[in-house]
Design an enzyme around this catalytic site. Structure first.
Site, mmCIF file in Angstrom:
data_model
loop_
_atom_site.group_PDB
_atom_site.id
_atom_site.type_symbol
_atom_site.label_atom_id
_atom_site.label_comp_id
_atom_site.label_asym_id
_atom_site.label_seq_id
_atom_site.Cartn_x
_atom_site.Cartn_y
_atom_site.Cartn_z
ATOM 1 N N THR A 146 0.171 -5.991 11.460
ATOM 2 C CA THR A 146 1.023 -5.498 10.373
ATOM 3 C C THR A 146 2.455 -5.429 10.906
ATOM 4 O OG1 THR A 146 0.352 -3.239 10.959
ATOM 5 C CG2 THR A 146 -0.772 -4.283 9.090
ATOM 6 N N THR A 179 -3.547 4.633 15.082
ATOM 7 C CA THR A 179 -3.695 3.819 13.887
ATOM 8 C C THR A 179 -4.084 2.432 14.316
ATOM 9 O OG1 THR A 179 -2.767 3.100 11.843
ATOM 10 C CG2 THR A 179 -1.334 3.021 13.660
ATOM 11 N N GLU A 259 6.347 1.064 17.328
ATOM 12 C CA GLU A 259 7.509 0.781 16.483
ATOM 13 C C GLU A 259 8.790 1.394 17.050
ATOM 14 O OE1 GLU A 259 5.082 0.582 12.253
ATOM 15 O OE2 GLU A 259 6.121 2.423 12.814
ATOM 16 N N SER A 383 6.909 2.576 0.557
ATOM 17 C CA SER A 383 5.975 3.680 0.323
ATOM 18 C C SER A 383 5.888 3.983 -1.166
ATOM 19 C CB SER A 383 6.416 4.928 1.094
ATOM 20 O OG SER A 383 7.706 5.328 0.713
#
Length: 383
Positions: A146, A179, A259, A383
Site C-alpha cells: 500500500t 499493521t 512512513e 479518509s
C-alpha cells in the site's frame, strides 16, 4: 523467492484494477500439498475487517489451501455486504482451484470504510490463478503493497527444509501485531499444533514489538502454512527458531520502511522486575512523541526517556534509573551521566537502553522518529 521458496507452494501477483494507480493489487498463494496445515494470528482490534472475521473462521479447521490478498481496499467497516464480498472472494478462489471456500483465507489492506470493486476483484482472482508459478513469490509480495516503498520478503533454509515469507506494512504499525499482512510458508512436515505454537511464540517477540506510531489496524493477519513437501519433520525448537528468524527479519523491514521515518529506534529495557513490565516501559518510551521528535532532531534528550518511564506502573526507584543513547550513559542514577555531546546520532540507527535496576527481565521494542513527512503522508492519505 518469498513464499515460494518452500517447496509445495505457488503464487501470483497481478493488477486487477482495484487501485486507481494501476499498480499490482491482487496476490494469490496456493499450497499444493501434500499437507495443508495452517495457523494464524490476527489483530486484537475489536473493530475487525470482514476478511479477518472470515479467515479466523477458516483457521479453526487448521487447514488452508489458498490465500487471496488484495491491496487498494481494507474491506473494513463495510457491514454485511463486506463480509458477503469476502465470502464471494473465497468462493471464487475455491472454484478456480478446485477446493472448498472453507480452505481459502482472505486478506485485504487499504482504505477503511469502502467496499471493494468486486467486478474487478473476482475476475482478478481467476486471472491470478492462471498465472500461478513456483517463481511467483516476488510478484505476490509486490501486489500487497500500500504505502510501502519496497516489498518485503525473507527466506531461511535449514537441513532439507525451508521457511519463506512476505509482508506488507508501513503505517499504523503497533501491536497487536503491527499493521500488516504476512504470509509465511514452510515445506517442513508439521501439524497445525506445532505451527500454531511456533507462530505465536515468534509474533510475541517480533511483530508484537514493532510499534512505529501506536496505531492499531483492523486488518492485521499473519498466516503460517505447511505443505510438508520436504518430507522432513524438524525438531520443534529448530523450526520455531527459523520461524522467529523470518518474523524478526520481516518486522525489521517494516520498521525500516515506516512512513516518513528518518531514524530507526531500538528501545531496549533491561533489569526490569518482569518481562511484561519491560514491554510496558519499552512501549511507553517508543510512543512518546516528544522523544521521537528529539530523536528526529538528533537530540539525545534522556529527560524525555525518564519522563516516559515515570508514567508507567512498572517497579523502579527514580534515583536508580540509567539511560544510554547509542552507547553513552547520558543518565546515571536518575541524574546527569556522561557528556551528551559524546552521543553520535548522525546515522539512521538509534539505540536507547533503559536500565530500571529492578530485576533481570528484558524486552526490546522497535519504533521510529516523528517527522514532517509522516504528518504529510497521513494528512494526504484519503479518509
Amino acid at each position: 523467492m518469498s513464499v515460494t521458496a518452500a517447496k509445495g507452494f505457488t503464487a501470483a501477483g497481478i493488477t486487477a484494477g482495484i487501485k486507481e494507480s494501476g499498480s499490482p493489487d491482487l496476490a494469490l498463494v496456493v499450497n499444493t500439498g501434500p499437507r495443508r496445515s495452517a495457523a494464524g494470528v490476527f489483530t486484537s482490534n475489536r473493530v475487525k475487517a470482514a476478511p479477518v472475521l472470515w479467515s479466523e473462521q477458516v483457521l479453526k479447521s487448521g487447514e488452508v489451501t489458498a490465500v487471496v490478498l488484495n491491496s487498494g481496499g481494507a474491506n473494513a467497516c463495510t457491514g454485511p455486504k463486506g463480509f458477503q464480498d469476502t465470502h464471494a472472494t473465497a468462493e471464487k478462489a475455491a472454484d478456480v482451484l478446485g477446493t472448498g471456500a472453507g480452505e481459502v483465507a482472505v486478506c485485504s489492506t487499504g482504505l477503511i470504510g469502502v467496499l471493494l470493486p468486486m467486478d474487478k476483484l473476482l475476475p482478478g482472482v481467476e486471472a491470478a490463478a492462471g498465472q500461478l508459478s513456483e517463481h511467483g513469490g516476488e510478484k505476490a509480495a509486490i501486489a500487497i503493497k500500500t504505502t510501502d516503498t519496497v516489498h518485503k520478503t525473507s527466506v531461511v533454509t535449514r537441513d532439507g527444509w525451508t521457511v519463506g515469507g512476505m509482508a506488507k506494512g508501513a503505517g499504523m504499525l503497533a501491536p497487536g501485531l503491527a499493521t500488516m499482512l504476512v504470509v509465511i510458508t514452510t515445506d517442513a512436515d508439521l501439524e497445525t499444533e506445532a505451527l500454531d505454537r511456533a507462530l505465536r511464540a515468534a509474533t510475541r517477540v517480533t511483530f508484537d514489538r514493532v510499534d512505529s506510531d501506536g496505531c492499531m489496524s483492523t486488518n492485521d493477519t499473519v498466516l503460517l502454512l505447511s505443505s510438508g513437501s520436504s518430507g522432513v519433520t524438524p525438531e520443534y525448537d529448530a523450526f520455531a527458531e527459523a520461524v522467529r528468524t523470518v518474523c524478526d527479519d520481516l518486522g525489521q523491514q517494516l520498521i525500516r520502511d515506516a512512513e516518513g521515518a528518518s531514524k530507526d529506534i531500538k528501545v531496549e529495557v533491561v533489569n526490569a522486575a518482569t518481562e511484561d513490565e519491560a514491554v510496558q516501559v519499552g512501549r511507553t518510551i517508543a510512543r512518546n512523541n516528544l522523544l521521537k521528535c528529539a530523536i528526529h532532531g538528533e537530540d539525545p534528550n534522556w529527560g524525555r526517556v525518564l519522563s516516559a518511564i515515570g508514567t508507567t506502573d512498572a517497579a523502579f526507584e527514580p534515583d536508580r534509573l540509567n539511560v544510554a543513547i547509542n552507547g553513552v550513559w547520558v543518565c546515571k542514577n536518575g541524574g546527569v551521566g556522561e557528556d551528551r555531546e559524546l552521543v553520535d546520532m548522525r546515522y539512521r540507527e538509534v539505540h536507547i537502553v533503559a536500565d530500571l535496576a529492578a530485576g533481570d527481565a528484558t524486552a526490546t521494542i522497535w519504533t521510529n522518529d516523528l517527522t514532517a513527512d509522516y504528518v504529510h503522508e497521513n494528512s494526504a492519505y484519503s479518509s
